[in-house]
Design an enzyme around this catalytic site. Structure first.
Site, PDB file in Angstrom:
ATOM      1  N   HIS A  52      46.806  29.803  15.959  1.00 41.80           N
ATOM      2  CA  HIS A  52      47.469  30.589  16.584  1.00 41.80           C
ATOM      3  C   HIS A  52      48.516  30.212  17.732  1.00 41.80           C
ATOM      4  O   HIS A  52      48.207  28.715  18.060  1.00 41.80           O
ATOM      5  CB  HIS A  52      46.489  31.086  17.910  1.00 41.80           C
ATOM      6  CG  HIS A  52      46.440  32.557  17.057  1.00 41.80           C
ATOM      7  ND1 HIS A  52      45.074  34.044  18.575  1.00 41.80           N
ATOM      8  CD2 HIS A  52      45.280  32.460  15.822  1.00 41.80           C
ATOM      9  CE1 HIS A  52      44.767  34.806  17.601  1.00 41.80           C
ATOM     10  NE2 HIS A  52      44.737  33.942  16.033  1.00 41.80           N
ATOM     11  N   TYR A  84      47.424  39.333  26.336  1.00 41.73           N
ATOM     12  CA  TYR A  84      47.058  39.552  27.858  1.00 41.73           C
ATOM     13  C   TYR A  84      47.669  40.297  28.103  1.00 41.73           C
ATOM     14  O   TYR A  84      49.137  40.556  28.559  1.00 41.73           O
ATOM     15  CB  TYR A  84      47.655  38.150  28.561  1.00 41.73           C
ATOM     16  CG  TYR A  84      46.605  36.953  27.783  1.00 41.73           C
ATOM     17  CD1 TYR A  84      45.739  36.527  28.615  1.00 41.73           C
ATOM     18  CD2 TYR A  84      46.628  35.682  26.724  1.00 41.73           C
ATOM     19  CE1 TYR A  84      44.871  35.194  28.469  1.00 41.73           C
ATOM     20  CE2 TYR A  84      45.298  34.931  25.845  1.00 41.73           C
ATOM     21  CZ  TYR A  84      45.056  34.629  27.187  1.00 41.73           C
ATOM     22  OH  TYR A  84      44.171  33.738  26.886  1.00 41.73           O
ATOM     23  N   PRO A 121      38.264  32.375  32.981  1.00 43.72           N
ATOM     24  CA  PRO A 121      37.867  32.496  31.326  1.00 43.72           C
ATOM     25  C   PRO A 121      39.600  32.713  31.603  1.00 43.72           C
ATOM     26  O   PRO A 121      39.825  32.436  30.491  1.00 43.72           O
ATOM     27  CB  PRO A 121      36.875  33.134  30.626  1.00 43.72           C
ATOM     28  CG  PRO A 121      36.768  34.100  31.821  1.00 43.72           C
ATOM     29  CD  PRO A 121      36.957  33.838  33.059  1.00 43.72           C
ATOM     30  N   LYS A 168      40.023  27.609  29.338  1.00 41.54           N
ATOM     31  CA  LYS A 168      39.507  25.772  29.561  1.00 41.54           C
ATOM     32  C   LYS A 168      38.047  25.181  29.826  1.00 41.54           C
ATOM     33  O   LYS A 168      38.302  24.662  30.513  1.00 41.54           O
ATOM     34  CB  LYS A 168      40.699  25.647  31.001  1.00 41.54           C
ATOM     35  CG  LYS A 168      42.315  26.040  30.893  1.00 41.54           C
ATOM     36  CD  LYS A 168      42.799  24.689  30.158  1.00 41.54           C
ATOM     37  CE  LYS A 168      44.108  24.550  29.496  1.00 41.54           C
ATOM     38  NZ  LYS A 168      44.520  25.882  29.004  1.00 41.54           N
ATOM     39  N   TYR A 180      48.917  26.149  28.125  1.00 40.41           N
ATOM     40  CA  TYR A 180      47.607  27.075  27.711  1.00 40.41           C
ATOM     41  C   TYR A 180      47.728  25.724  26.389  1.00 40.41           C
ATOM     42  O   TYR A 180      46.156  26.037  25.600  1.00 40.41           O
ATOM     43  CB  TYR A 180      48.435  28.078  26.929  1.00 40.41           C
ATOM     44  CG  TYR A 180      47.147  29.570  26.302  1.00 40.41           C
ATOM     45  CD1 TYR A 180      46.681  30.411  27.403  1.00 40.41           C
ATOM     46  CD2 TYR A 180      46.858  29.446  24.877  1.00 40.41           C
ATOM     47  CE1 TYR A 180      45.840  31.303  26.753  1.00 40.41           C
ATOM     48  CE2 TYR A 180      46.731  29.737  24.692  1.00 40.41           C
ATOM     49  CZ  TYR A 180      45.648  30.697  25.906  1.00 40.41           C
ATOM     50  OH  TYR A 180      44.843  31.953  24.714  1.00 40.41           O
TER      51      TYR A 180
END
Length: 391
Positions: A72, A201, A293, A297, A385
């Site tokens: 991704h 998200y 979550p 990580k 990220y």
């Protein structure tokens, strides 16, 4: 039984540690309290940072990941019925993430360990770590109905929050930092192709939602729910209806529905135990730290821990200097706290607390607007990220 490194726990941290040690010519024994089937089915994380994927490849455990995993190059943020894509490679010099479930990482590492590595004992329950502050720590364990002792030069506790390793560090030497959140995640697995090709998200006035996936044909989705929610209290139709509300946009995007095969609720907490080392005992992964979550990580932090330990042990064997082993806790904690910060920022950015005021809501939207309009703010998110450097 005697070995150089006794490893408690055959999750991804313990298994990767055993693999890295094997490749370095250092012997180890892995003790896992559960059976193999349980370990290979235990649903956990699914996002691998760039650094984690690179470590698995270098360890000889990345072939199936590269064949079946989903690279991704970004995520989508949704807020106020709008969509904004964060382009990772453009913001980080080419870094990305890999969608590849923890269950699959464990399967790959277990197969390698059983074929090439040292002993991996399933249904071997660690009872205690003894003499951790000396040069000869021991792990008392029960296997096949009898107690035994594993004598080690070093012990690494990869046995999670409820394991015995952390208990061997004297309370007088420890500090605990933690935060609990008044909400959790209702997570589902569904036999339906993902409705978007990257993670989504969503910040919504009704609460957070996440669209993720496990494969091109299996979707993984989450809803923010009040702490203590019973997953069984939600019908399948109610879950899909609520997901549709929270992912709503002003364009023609649609959420595809399918059979739900699994439901569970994940509590949300932040936790750090300091130090991560006492004598010859080293903590790794959830034994030392937990993150909500939202930032993806947890598994990646555990990988950073074991990479740091192996580098330090190799340095000690090659130079005779314990400098890097002595610095293990400090080195790991720098990365841990950056990940805690990032996960907290992502959580507070996207979740709505029960007592949220209109002022709080506007602040969240302002923060999201800033990310969508500022390359600097967007870069900070993308760098966090895709992962902080190991070591």
């Amino acid at each position: 039984m005697r070995t150089t490194v006794g490893i408690i726990g055959a999750g991804p941290a313990g298994l990767l540690l055993a693999r890295l040690l094997h490749n370095a010519g250092i012997d180890s024994v892995v003790l896992e309290s559960r059976d193999r089937d349980y370990v290979e089915r235990r649903q956990r994380a699914g996002i691998l940072e760039q650094g984690t994927a690179d470590v698995l490849r270098a360890a000889g455990a990345g072939a199936r990941m590269d064949r079946e995993g989903l690279r991704h190059d970004g995520i989508e943020l949704r807020f106020d019925r709008r969509r904004h894509r964060v382009d990772f490679p453009a913001l980080t010099g080419g870094r990305s993430v890999m969608v590849y479930a923890q269950t699959e990482v464990c399967k790959d590492l277990i197969a390698l360990q059983l074929r090439e590595g040292g002993p991996l004992l399933f249904e071997a329950e660690a009872l205690a770590v003894e003499d951790a502050g000396t040069d000869a720590p021991r792990v008392r364990f029960r296997h096949q109905g009898r107690e035994d002792v594993l004598e080690c030069a070093y012990v690494v506790g990869c046995d999670g929050f409820w394991g015995v390793a952390r208990q061997a560090i004297p309370a007088a030497l420890t500090q605990v930092f933690e935060r609990t959140y008044p909400f959790g995640w209702l997570g589902i697995l569904a036999d339906v192709p993902p409705s978007h090709d990257e993670l989504v998200y969503a910040r919504h006035d009704r609460g957070f939602a996440l669209l993720s996936m496990r494969s091109p044909s299996v979707s993984r989705l989450y809803l923010q729910v009040p702490d203590g929610t019973d997953a069984g209290a939600w019908s399948d139709e109610e879950i899909w209806d609520e997901l549709e509300r929270r992912f709503e946009t002003d364009d023609d995007w649609r959420l595809e529905r399918g059979p739900i095969t699994q439901k569970s609720v994940t509590p949300m907490r932040s936790y750090v135990h300091e130090p991560m080392r006492h004598g010859r005992l080293f903590l790794a992964g959830d034994a030392a730290h937990i993150v909500p979550p939202t930032g993806a990580k947890g598994l990646n932090l555990a990988v950073g821990d074991v990479v740091t330990f192996v580098r330090a042990l190799i340095h000690q064997q090659e130079t005779g200097s314990p400098e890097l082993l002595d610095a293990y806790s400090r080195t790991c904690l720098r990365r841990v706290w950056q990940a805690e910060r990032f996960s907290y920022d992502m959580t507070t950015l996207l979740h709505r607390t029960p007592d949220a005021s209109p002022f709080d809501d506007r602040l969240q939207l302002a923060r999201l607007e800033r990310i969508a309009s500022s390359r600097a703010a967007e870069t900070d998110l993308a760098e966090g990220y895709t992962g902080f450097p190991f070591g």
